[in-house]
Design an enzyme around this catalytic site. Structure first.
Site, PDB file in Angstrom:
ATOM      1  N   TRP A 163       0.808  -1.221   0.000  1.00  0.00           N
ATOM      2  CA  TRP A 163       0.000   0.000   0.000  1.00  0.00           C
ATOM      3  C   TRP A 163       0.846   1.277   0.000  1.00  0.00           C
ATOM      4  CZ3 TRP A 163       1.740   2.538   4.139  1.00  0.00           C
ATOM      5  CH2 TRP A 163       2.234   1.779   5.207  1.00  0.00           C
ATOM      6  N   ASN A 164       2.163   1.166   0.220  1.00  0.00           N
ATOM      7  CA  ASN A 164       2.907   2.412   0.466  1.00  0.00           C
ATOM      8  C   ASN A 164       3.230   3.194  -0.817  1.00  0.00           C
ATOM      9  OD1 ASN A 164       4.802   0.512  -0.238  1.00  0.00           O
ATOM     10  ND2 ASN A 164       6.324   1.155   1.270  1.00  0.00           N
ATOM     11  N   LYS A 187      -2.286  -8.351  -7.990  1.00  0.00           N
ATOM     12  CA  LYS A 187      -3.145  -8.167  -6.813  1.00  0.00           C
ATOM     13  C   LYS A 187      -2.585  -7.012  -5.980  1.00  0.00           C
ATOM     14  CE  LYS A 187      -4.033  -9.282  -2.253  1.00  0.00           C
ATOM     15  NZ  LYS A 187      -4.085  -7.829  -2.066  1.00  0.00           N
ATOM     16  N   PRO A 188      -3.275  -5.866  -6.003  1.00  0.00           N
ATOM     17  CA  PRO A 188      -2.810  -4.743  -5.188  1.00  0.00           C
ATOM     18  C   PRO A 188      -3.231  -4.918  -3.730  1.00  0.00           C
ATOM     19  CG  PRO A 188      -4.806  -4.145  -6.382  1.00  0.00           C
ATOM     20  CD  PRO A 188      -4.487  -5.553  -6.794  1.00  0.00           C
ATOM     21  N   ALA A 189      -2.632  -4.095  -2.855  1.00  0.00           N
ATOM     22  CA  ALA A 189      -3.002  -4.118  -1.443  1.00  0.00           C
ATOM     23  C   ALA A 189      -4.465  -3.709  -1.289  1.00  0.00           C
ATOM     24  CB  ALA A 189      -2.112  -3.160  -0.663  1.00  0.00           C
ATOM     25  N   SER A 190      -5.163  -4.341  -0.359  1.00  0.00           N
ATOM     26  CA  SER A 190      -6.598  -4.064  -0.204  1.00  0.00           C
ATOM     27  C   SER A 190      -6.860  -2.648   0.295  1.00  0.00           C
ATOM     28  CB  SER A 190      -7.232  -5.070   0.764  1.00  0.00           C
ATOM     29  OG  SER A 190      -7.114  -6.356   0.226  1.00  0.00           O
ATOM     30  N   SER A 241       5.933  -7.386   3.097  1.00  0.00           N
ATOM     31  CA  SER A 241       6.679  -7.751   4.308  1.00  0.00           C
ATOM     32  C   SER A 241       7.461  -9.047   4.116  1.00  0.00           C
ATOM     33  CB  SER A 241       5.705  -7.902   5.466  1.00  0.00           C
ATOM     34  OG  SER A 241       4.791  -8.938   5.176  1.00  0.00           O
ATOM     35  N   GLU A 262      10.792  -8.287  -2.994  1.00  0.00           N
ATOM     36  CA  GLU A 262      11.234  -6.981  -2.484  1.00  0.00           C
ATOM     37  C   GLU A 262      10.607  -6.846  -1.104  1.00  0.00           C
ATOM     38  OE1 GLU A 262      13.310  -5.058  -3.951  1.00  0.00           O
ATOM     39  OE2 GLU A 262      13.304  -5.649  -6.047  1.00  0.00           O
ATOM     40  N   LEU A 263      11.398  -7.099  -0.083  1.00  0.00           N
ATOM     41  CA  LEU A 263      10.817  -7.286   1.256  1.00  0.00           C
ATOM     42  C   LEU A 263      11.199  -6.151   2.201  1.00  0.00           C
ATOM     43  CD1 LEU A 263      11.461 -11.141   1.396  1.00  0.00           C
ATOM     44  CD2 LEU A 263       9.489  -9.923   0.478  1.00  0.00           C
ATOM     45  N   CYS A 296      10.138   1.320   2.446  1.00  0.00           N
ATOM     46  CA  CYS A 296      10.996   0.179   2.797  1.00  0.00           C
ATOM     47  C   CYS A 296      12.456   0.611   2.872  1.00  0.00           C
ATOM     48  CB  CYS A 296      10.828  -0.924   1.768  1.00  0.00           C
ATOM     49  SG  CYS A 296      11.092  -0.331   0.107  1.00  0.00           S
ATOM     50  N   GLU A 390      11.362  -2.236  11.615  1.00  0.00           N
ATOM     51  CA  GLU A 390      10.979  -1.094  10.783  1.00  0.00           C
ATOM     52  C   GLU A 390       9.917  -0.284  11.511  1.00  0.00           C
ATOM     53  OE1 GLU A 390       9.597  -3.245   7.213  1.00  0.00           O
ATOM     54  OE2 GLU A 390      10.518  -1.638   6.084  1.00  0.00           O
ATOM     55  N   GLU A 467      14.671  -4.804  -9.372  1.00  0.00           N
ATOM     56  CA  GLU A 467      13.650  -4.116 -10.160  1.00  0.00           C
ATOM     57  C   GLU A 467      14.259  -2.819 -10.669  1.00  0.00           C
ATOM     58  OE1 GLU A 467       9.418  -5.675  -8.830  1.00  0.00           O
ATOM     59  OE2 GLU A 467      10.150  -4.160  -7.446  1.00  0.00           O
TER      60      GLU A 467
HETATM   61  P1  NAP Z   1       2.214  -7.030   3.502  1.00  0.00           P
HETATM   62  O1  NAP Z   1       1.277  -7.152   4.646  1.00  0.00           O
HETATM   63  O2  NAP Z   1       3.207  -8.112   3.299  1.00  0.00           O
HETATM   64  O3  NAP Z   1       1.267  -6.875   2.227  1.00  0.00           O
HETATM   65  C1  NAP Z   1       1.801  -6.730   0.937  1.00  0.00           C
HETATM   66  C2  NAP Z   1       0.860  -7.374  -0.049  1.00  0.00           C
HETATM   67  O4  NAP Z   1       0.781  -8.767   0.234  1.00  0.00           O
HETATM   68  C3  NAP Z   1      -0.569  -6.840  -0.007  1.00  0.00           C
HETATM   69  O5  NAP Z   1      -1.073  -6.823  -1.310  1.00  0.00           O
HETATM   70  C4  NAP Z   1      -1.285  -7.877   0.827  1.00  0.00           C
HETATM   71  O6  NAP Z   1      -2.653  -7.960   0.571  1.00  0.00           O
HETATM   72  C5  NAP Z   1      -0.582  -9.132   0.340  1.00  0.00           C
HETATM   73  N1  NAP Z   1      -0.729 -10.279   1.238  1.00  0.00           N
HETATM   74  C6  NAP Z   1      -0.950 -10.299   2.565  1.00  0.00           C
HETATM   75  N2  NAP Z   1      -1.057 -11.578   2.997  1.00  0.00           N
HETATM   76  C7  NAP Z   1      -0.889 -12.366   1.917  1.00  0.00           C
HETATM   77  C8  NAP Z   1      -0.895 -13.773   1.708  1.00  0.00           C
HETATM   78  N3  NAP Z   1      -1.059 -14.632   2.711  1.00  0.00           N
HETATM   79  N4  NAP Z   1      -0.696 -14.218   0.456  1.00  0.00           N
HETATM   80  C9  NAP Z   1      -0.527 -13.377  -0.566  1.00  0.00           C
HETATM   81  N5  NAP Z   1      -0.506 -12.035  -0.437  1.00  0.00           N
HETATM   82  C10 NAP Z   1      -0.680 -11.538   0.798  1.00  0.00           C
HETATM   83  O7  NAP Z   1       3.045  -5.706   3.525  1.00  0.00           O
HETATM   84  P2  NAP Z   1       2.522  -4.219   3.708  1.00  0.00           P
HETATM   85  O8  NAP Z   1       2.277  -4.019   5.154  1.00  0.00           O
HETATM   86  O9  NAP Z   1       1.429  -3.932   2.754  1.00  0.00           O
HETATM   87  O10 NAP Z   1       3.785  -3.385   3.202  1.00  0.00           O
HETATM   88  C11 NAP Z   1       4.801  -3.003   4.042  1.00  0.00           C
HETATM   89  C12 NAP Z   1       6.007  -3.885   3.862  1.00  0.00           C
HETATM   90  O11 NAP Z   1       6.413  -3.884   2.505  1.00  0.00           O
HETATM   91  C13 NAP Z   1       7.188  -3.356   4.649  1.00  0.00           C
HETATM   92  O12 NAP Z   1       7.857  -4.409   5.278  1.00  0.00           O
HETATM   93  C14 NAP Z   1       8.066  -2.735   3.569  1.00  0.00           C
HETATM   94  O13 NAP Z   1       9.415  -2.659   3.914  1.00  0.00           O
HETATM   95  C15 NAP Z   1       7.818  -3.632   2.417  1.00  0.00           C
HETATM   96  N6  NAP Z   1       8.168  -2.961   1.162  1.00  0.00           N
HETATM   97  C16 NAP Z   1       9.269  -3.383   0.501  1.00  0.00           C
HETATM   98  C17 NAP Z   1       9.656  -2.762  -0.675  1.00  0.00           C
HETATM   99  C18 NAP Z   1      10.874  -3.229  -1.414  1.00  0.00           C
HETATM  100  O14 NAP Z   1      11.032  -2.847  -2.573  1.00  0.00           O
HETATM  101  N7  NAP Z   1      11.748  -4.026  -0.831  1.00  0.00           N
HETATM  102  C19 NAP Z   1       8.892  -1.712  -1.184  1.00  0.00           C
HETATM  103  C20 NAP Z   1       7.773  -1.299  -0.493  1.00  0.00           C
HETATM  104  C21 NAP Z   1       7.417  -1.952   0.687  1.00  0.00           C
HETATM  105  P3  NAP Z   1      -3.752  -7.273   1.504  1.00  0.00           P
HETATM  106  O15 NAP Z   1      -3.474  -5.812   1.444  1.00  0.00           O
HETATM  107  O16 NAP Z   1      -5.019  -7.658   0.865  1.00  0.00           O
HETATM  108  O17 NAP Z   1      -3.568  -7.827   2.886  1.00  0.00           O
END
Ligand code: NAP
Length: 487
Positions: A163-164, A187-190, A241, A262-263, A296, A390, A467
């Site tokens: 979502w960020n 699939k984008p973030a909800s 994450s 990309e975590l 991130c 984080e 990327e």
């Molecule tokens: P997240 O909870 O892991 O969610 C990311 C995506 O994964 C969302 O679309 C989410 O969908 C989906 N998701 C959640 N549970 C899932 C499952 N069991 N199976 C498949 N998909 C699933 O992360 P976030 O809180 O949105 O984002 C923050 C994290 O992203 C931070 O740790 C940040 O550092 C990291 N990040 C990394 C980068 C990079 O390039 N390394 C860039 C940006 C962000 P829903 O929204 O529907 O739950």
């Protein structure tokens, strides 16, 4: 402004969608289930999106499989033309896209414009880059043979985005995938699906054929499960994450997929005694507070050497105190709301723990609701919570250090390794630190490193794959070797 006036800032109405996009058609959930998308500043409703059934998500995968042969066999130049048309449309709707990102994510409008430009940059770069996916002719080790290797599209790819950065995190997957000849189900973030659906709208207008790009919305675990189990999906590109990334990697093992992960990050910023004060403060402001700290690659831990410590914290505190917290839609806002109340609670927890350990607040303070003020705390212990997790919010914590080795040890004392930052003027210090820090990316005398032209990605628990740049295209290509005998 009430919520209906806020939503009305989107002038080109087709960009504000309430349906998913599958195989060239806009659709609701077969059972009518929907998910609310809310404005983080007001909590009001922007739109609803469908919570699709398993069969509908499977239909998107099937459509991507059907569309793959024709799309991948088009010359790269032709696919590039479609991407260039899309680039034009993104730029034409730049204002609306920026406002849409601010509405659903909360970030200040000026940063949302930055995201649209950054996101558009991937479409621009990959429209061209695919024409340079060169192969190799290999000198044959025996007579009468011709050996060569050429790059071919992987097939159906799935993208899962956070979502960020709701637009840019998708275009940096979508653009190289389509340029390479792959088809994609995203699939984008909800919490922030609207930018992805707007991208689908513009992709349709640009002439991306049905099935080549679909956007599915709904229950993440069900969609993730379908993507990982499907033998048709040859690659998953995930940004989010580490916890979910690890689950997706494990679930993808039986079908041996290509993965880009990309975590999470925990970026250190090292400010050495010889750093230029103004440069270091500028770098820290961007690295910490961009996107309200929800990045991130945000500088999560700022280590400052004793000799420059007091001057740095004094100037930094003045700059932090001068930032304006408020509604992202207002032009002069520097820090908007965080994505939800849980995000603010986490920032408060990190701040409280740092203060209990002896830290002192020089600017800002605790957040409330979805608003967290930009905050600076000094005298933070090296083992404070904000150095280990984080924070993902506008809280900057400063830890003093004395020696180079100590700074490097602290910087590397984490299982993560996405970005890091070094501020110094001594060339030897810069080169040594860039070498010694365990991270995928290093910013030297800058807090702004992201660009579509450079390879973005981490090491350790921060992920695998790159990327951006030509390396980002290779993630969607397979190097096929051909051995032609009897010549
Ligand atoms: P997240 O909870 O892991 O969610 C990311 C995506 O994964 C969302 O679309 C989410 O969908 C989906 N998701 C959640 N549970 C899932 C499952 N069991 N199976 C498949 N998909 C699933 O992360 P976030 O809180 O949105 O984002 C923050 C994290 O992203 C931070 O740790 C940040 O550092 C990291 N990040 C990394 C980068 C990079 O390039 N390394 C860039 C940006 C962000 P829903 O929204 O529907 O739950």
């Amino acid at each position: 402004m009430d919520q209906s006036q806020r939503n009305a800032v989107i002038q080109y109405k087709p960009l504000l969608r309430a349906s998913a996009y599958i195989d060239g058609a806009w659709m609701d959930a077969s059972d009518g289930k929907a998910i609310d998308v809310t404005d983080p500043f007001t909590g009001g409703l922007i739109s609803t999106i469908p919570s699709l059934s398993q069969a509908q998500v499977q239909a998107a995968i099937n459509a991507a499989e059907r569309a793959f042969p024709a799309w991948s066999r088009q010359p790269a130049r032709e696919r590039g033309k479609v991407l260039r048309r899309l680039l034009d449309l993104i730029l034409r709707h730049r204002d609306d896209l920026a406002r849409l990102i601010t509405l659903e994510n909360g970030k200040p409008l000026k940063e949302a414009y930055g995201e649209v430009d950054y996101g558009a940059g991937f479409v621009e770069v990959y429209a061209e880059e695919a024409t340079r996916a060169l192969g190799e002719i290999i000198p044959a080790p025996v007579p009468g043979r011709k050996l060569y290797a050429e790059k071919e599209a992987l097939g159906v790819c799935a993208a899962i985005t956070p979502w960020n950065f709701p637009l840019a995190m998708l275009t940096r997957k979508f653009a190289p995938a389509l340029a390479a000849g792959c088809t994609m189900v995203a699939k984008p973030a909800s919490q922030t699906p609207l930018a992805a659906l707007a991208l689908a709208q513009l992709a349709e207008e640009a002439g991306v054929p049905p099935g080549v790009f679909s956007v599915v919305t709904g229950r993440a675990s069900m969609i993730g499960d379908l993507f990982t189990r499907s033998p048709v999906v040859r690659k998953i590109s995930f940004t989010g994450s580490t916890e979910i990334g690890v689950q997706l990697m494990a679930a993808s093992a039986p079908t041996v997929k290509r993965l880009s992960m990309e975590l999470g990050g925990n970026a250190p910023m090292l400010i050495f005694d010889d750093a230029d004060l103004g440069t270091a403060v500028d770098a820290a402001m961007v690295a910490k507070f961009r996107n309200c700290g929800q990045s991130c690659i945000a500088a999560n831990r700022i280590y400052v050497q004793k000799g420059i410590h007091d001057a740095f914290t004094k100037t930094f505190a003045q700059r932090v105190a001068a930032m304006k917290l408020g509604d992202g839609l207002e032009a002069d806002t520097d820090i908007g709301p965080l994505i939800d109340e849980a995000a603010v609670a986490k920032v408060n927890e990190h701040l409280g723990e740092a203060l209990a350990g002896g830290g002192q607040v020089l600017a800002g303070g605790r957040g409330e609701g979805r608003m967290a003020p930009p905050t600076l705390v000094t005298g933070v212990r090296a083992d404070a919570l904000l150095t280990r997790e984080e924070t993902f919010g506008p809280l900057a914590g400063i830890i003093a250090f004395e020696r180079y080795d100590e700074a490097i040890r602290l910087a590397n004392d984490t299982p993560f390794g996405l970005a890091s930052y070094v501020c110094a003027t001594n060339v030897e210090t810069i080169h040594k630190a860039s070498r010694d820090i365990e991270s995928g990316m290093v910013g030297v005398n800058t807090g702004l490193i992201s660009t579509p032209y450079a390879p973005f990605g981490g090491v350790k628990l921060s992920g695998i794959g790159k990327e951006g740049s030509a390396h980002g295209l290779d993630e969607y290509l397979n190097l096929k070797y051909v051995c032609h005998a009897g010549l």
